[in-house]
Design a protein around this motif. Sequence first.
Motif, short mmCIF file in Angstrom:
data_model
loop_
_atom_site.label_atom_id
_atom_site.label_comp_id
_atom_site.label_asym_id
_atom_site.label_seq_id
_atom_site.Cartn_x
_atom_site.Cartn_y
_atom_site.Cartn_z
N GLY A 47 84.05 -58.69 33.16
CA GLY A 47 85.07 -57.95 33.90
C GLY A 47 84.49 -56.71 34.54
O GLY A 47 85.16 -55.67 34.58
N THR A 48 83.27 -56.81 35.06
CA THR A 48 82.57 -55.65 35.61
C THR A 48 82.34 -55.74 37.11
O THR A 48 81.61 -54.93 37.67
N GLY A 49 82.95 -56.72 37.78
CA GLY A 49 82.77 -56.87 39.22
C GLY A 49 83.42 -55.75 39.99
O GLY A 49 84.23 -54.98 39.45
N PRO A 50 83.08 -55.62 41.27
CA PRO A 50 83.61 -54.52 42.08
C PRO A 50 85.13 -54.50 42.19
O PRO A 50 85.72 -53.45 42.42
N LEU A 51 85.79 -55.64 41.99
CA LEU A 51 87.26 -55.67 42.08
C LEU A 51 87.93 -55.68 40.70
O LEU A 51 89.15 -55.75 40.62
N ALA A 52 87.16 -55.60 39.64
CA ALA A 52 87.70 -55.75 38.28
C ALA A 52 88.82 -54.76 37.97
O ALA A 52 89.83 -55.12 37.39
N LYS A 53 88.63 -53.52 38.33
CA LYS A 53 89.63 -52.48 38.03
C LYS A 53 90.70 -52.39 39.10
O LYS A 53 91.66 -51.65 38.95
N LYS A 54 90.53 -53.15 40.17
CA LYS A 54 91.50 -53.10 41.27
C LYS A 54 92.60 -54.13 41.12
O LYS A 54 93.57 -54.11 41.87
N SER A 55 92.47 -55.03 40.15
CA SER A 55 93.54 -55.99 39.92
C SER A 55 94.47 -55.42 38.86
O SER A 55 94.09 -54.55 38.08
N ASN A 56 95.70 -55.87 38.87
CA ASN A 56 96.66 -55.40 37.88
C ASN A 56 97.33 -56.61 37.25
O ASN A 56 98.11 -57.27 37.91
N PRO A 57 97.00 -56.93 35.99
CA PRO A 57 96.16 -56.16 35.07
C PRO A 57 94.69 -56.27 35.44
O PRO A 57 94.29 -57.18 36.17
N PRO A 58 93.86 -55.34 34.92
CA PRO A 58 92.43 -55.38 35.20
C PRO A 58 91.82 -56.70 34.72
O PRO A 58 92.31 -57.33 33.78
N THR A 59 90.75 -57.10 35.36
CA THR A 59 90.06 -58.34 35.01
C THR A 59 89.54 -58.27 33.58
O THR A 59 88.90 -57.31 33.20
N PRO A 60 89.82 -59.30 32.78
CA PRO A 60 89.38 -59.25 31.37
C PRO A 60 87.90 -59.57 31.18
O PRO A 60 87.28 -60.25 31.98
N ASP A 61 87.38 -59.06 30.08
CA ASP A 61 86.03 -59.38 29.62
C ASP A 61 86.10 -60.73 28.92
O ASP A 61 86.77 -60.88 27.90
N LEU A 62 85.45 -61.73 29.48
CA LEU A 62 85.52 -63.08 28.92
C LEU A 62 84.48 -63.32 27.82
O LEU A 62 84.37 -64.44 27.33
N THR A 63 83.74 -62.28 27.45
CA THR A 63 82.75 -62.43 26.38
C THR A 63 83.27 -61.93 25.04
O THR A 63 82.53 -61.95 24.05
N THR A 64 84.51 -61.51 24.99
CA THR A 64 85.06 -60.99 23.74
C THR A 64 85.23 -62.10 22.71
O THR A 64 85.33 -63.28 23.06
N ALA A 65 85.27 -61.71 21.46
CA ALA A 65 85.48 -62.68 20.38
C ALA A 65 86.80 -63.43 20.57
O ALA A 65 86.88 -64.64 20.33
N ALA A 66 87.83 -62.72 21.04
CA ALA A 66 89.14 -63.36 21.24
C ALA A 66 89.06 -64.45 22.30
O ALA A 66 89.61 -65.53 22.12
N PHE A 67 88.35 -64.19 23.41
CA PHE A 67 88.25 -65.22 24.43
C PHE A 67 87.37 -66.36 23.97
O PHE A 67 87.65 -67.53 24.25
N LYS A 68 86.31 -66.06 23.23
CA LYS A 68 85.45 -67.13 22.70
C LYS A 68 86.26 -68.05 21.79
O LYS A 68 86.10 -69.27 21.84
N ARG A 69 87.13 -67.46 20.96
CA ARG A 69 88.00 -68.29 20.11
C ARG A 69 88.91 -69.16 20.98
O ARG A 69 89.11 -70.33 20.71
#
Length: 127
Positions: A47-69
Amino acid sequence: MEPGKLFIASLGALVLCHSSPSFAQNSNGKNLYTQRCAMCHGADIRGTGPLAKKSNPPTPDLTTAAFKRRLDEYPGVIVSSVILRPNGDLIPRTLRENGVKLAPHSWTVQDFRDLNKYMSGVISKSR
Protein backbone atom coordinates in the motif's frame (compact mmCIF):
# COMPACT_ATOMS: atom_id res chain seq x y z
CA MET A 1 -25.95 -14.72 -4.23
CA GLU A 2 -26.80 -12.81 -7.40
CA PRO A 3 -26.38 -14.86 -10.60
CA GLY A 4 -23.67 -12.55 -12.00
CA LYS A 5 -21.65 -12.66 -8.80
CA LEU A 6 -22.05 -16.43 -8.60
CA PHE A 7 -20.65 -16.75 -12.12
CA ILE A 8 -17.72 -14.47 -11.30
CA ALA A 9 -17.01 -16.33 -8.04
CA SER A 10 -17.14 -19.62 -9.96
CA LEU A 11 -14.73 -18.22 -12.55
CA GLY A 12 -12.36 -17.17 -9.77
CA ALA A 13 -12.49 -20.66 -8.29
CA LEU A 14 -11.90 -22.21 -11.72
CA VAL A 15 -8.92 -19.95 -12.34
CA LEU A 16 -7.32 -20.86 -9.05
CA CYS A 17 -8.14 -24.56 -9.00
CA HIS A 18 -6.31 -25.08 -12.26
CA SER A 19 -3.44 -22.81 -11.36
CA SER A 20 -0.01 -24.31 -10.98
CA PRO A 21 3.55 -23.24 -11.69
CA SER A 22 3.31 -24.76 -15.16
CA PHE A 23 0.29 -22.59 -15.99
CA ALA A 24 1.38 -19.22 -14.66
CA GLN A 25 3.90 -17.02 -16.38
CA ASN A 26 5.40 -14.91 -13.63
CA SER A 27 6.54 -12.19 -16.06
CA ASN A 28 2.95 -11.68 -17.24
CA GLY A 29 1.72 -11.49 -13.64
CA LYS A 30 4.45 -9.03 -12.71
CA ASN A 31 3.74 -6.88 -15.79
CA LEU A 32 0.01 -6.81 -15.07
CA TYR A 33 0.66 -5.93 -11.44
CA THR A 34 3.17 -3.22 -12.31
CA GLN A 35 0.93 -1.64 -14.95
CA ARG A 36 -2.46 -1.97 -13.24
CA CYS A 37 -1.98 -2.36 -9.46
CA ALA A 38 1.31 -0.86 -8.28
CA MET A 39 0.11 2.73 -8.60
CA CYS A 40 -1.93 2.11 -5.44
CA HIS A 41 -0.50 -1.03 -3.86
CA GLY A 42 3.16 -0.15 -4.55
CA ALA A 43 5.89 -2.39 -5.95
CA ASP A 44 6.12 -4.07 -2.53
CA ILE A 45 2.33 -4.71 -2.27
CA ARG A 46 2.31 -2.83 1.05
CA GLY A 47 0.00 0.00 0.00
CA THR A 48 2.91 2.33 -0.76
CA GLY A 49 2.09 3.41 -4.32
CA PRO A 50 1.74 7.07 -5.27
CA LEU A 51 -2.08 6.85 -5.06
CA ALA A 52 -2.23 4.74 -1.87
CA LYS A 53 -3.12 7.60 0.47
CA LYS A 54 -5.34 9.29 -2.11
CA SER A 55 -8.01 6.60 -2.05
CA ASN A 56 -10.66 6.54 0.63
CA PRO A 57 -10.18 4.25 2.43
CA PRO A 58 -6.41 4.22 1.90
CA THR A 59 -4.96 1.28 -0.01
CA PRO A 60 -4.30 -1.63 2.36
CA ASP A 61 -0.99 -3.37 3.00
CA LEU A 62 -1.50 -6.84 1.53
CA THR A 63 1.52 -8.28 3.34
CA THR A 64 -0.07 -8.15 6.79
CA ALA A 65 -0.69 -11.32 8.76
CA ALA A 66 -4.44 -10.67 8.52
CA PHE A 67 -4.37 -10.54 4.72
CA LYS A 68 -2.11 -13.60 4.53
CA ARG A 69 -4.67 -15.50 6.62
CA ARG A 70 -7.42 -14.27 4.29
CA LEU A 71 -5.42 -15.48 1.28
CA ASP A 72 -4.95 -18.89 2.94
CA GLU A 73 -8.68 -19.12 3.74
CA TYR A 74 -9.81 -17.85 0.36
CA PRO A 75 -7.10 -18.24 -2.30
CA GLY A 76 -9.31 -16.44 -4.81
CA VAL A 77 -9.39 -13.17 -2.88
CA ILE A 78 -6.97 -11.41 -5.26
CA VAL A 79 -8.82 -12.52 -8.37
CA SER A 80 -12.20 -11.72 -6.80
CA SER A 81 -11.01 -8.23 -5.93
CA VAL A 82 -10.11 -7.57 -9.54
CA ILE A 83 -13.31 -9.05 -10.95
CA LEU A 84 -15.90 -8.03 -8.36
CA ARG A 85 -14.46 -4.71 -7.22
CA PRO A 86 -15.97 -5.08 -3.75
CA ASN A 87 -15.67 -1.35 -3.13
CA GLY A 88 -17.85 -0.47 -6.10
CA ASP A 89 -16.39 2.51 -7.90
CA LEU A 90 -13.41 2.99 -5.55
CA ILE A 91 -10.65 2.00 -7.99
CA PRO A 92 -12.02 3.83 -11.07
CA ARG A 93 -12.94 6.88 -8.97
CA THR A 94 -9.47 7.09 -7.38
CA LEU A 95 -7.87 6.87 -10.82
CA ARG A 96 -10.24 9.50 -12.29
CA GLU A 97 -9.75 11.91 -9.39
CA ASN A 98 -5.99 11.72 -9.82
CA GLY A 99 -5.92 12.01 -13.60
CA VAL A 100 -4.70 8.45 -14.17
CA LYS A 101 -5.95 6.84 -17.36
CA LEU A 102 -5.57 3.11 -17.79
CA ALA A 103 -6.25 1.55 -21.14
CA PRO A 104 -9.01 -1.05 -20.97
CA HIS A 105 -7.73 -4.58 -20.54
CA SER A 106 -9.44 -7.72 -21.78
CA TRP A 107 -8.61 -10.06 -18.90
CA THR A 108 -8.01 -13.69 -19.75
CA VAL A 109 -8.12 -16.67 -17.41
CA GLN A 110 -4.34 -16.89 -17.83
CA ASP A 111 -3.96 -13.24 -16.79
CA PHE A 112 -5.85 -13.94 -13.57
CA ARG A 113 -3.73 -17.02 -12.89
CA ASP A 114 -0.53 -15.10 -13.52
CA LEU A 115 -1.53 -12.08 -11.43
CA ASN A 116 -2.63 -14.29 -8.54
CA LYS A 117 0.60 -16.31 -8.68
CA TYR A 118 2.78 -13.20 -8.82
CA MET A 119 1.02 -11.39 -5.98
CA SER A 120 0.75 -14.50 -3.81
CA GLY A 121 4.49 -15.07 -4.26
CA VAL A 122 5.38 -11.52 -3.23
CA ILE A 123 2.98 -11.65 -0.28
CA SER A 124 4.28 -15.01 0.96
CA LYS A 125 7.90 -13.79 0.84
CA SER A 126 7.18 -10.65 2.86
CA ARG A 127 7.59 -10.33 6.61
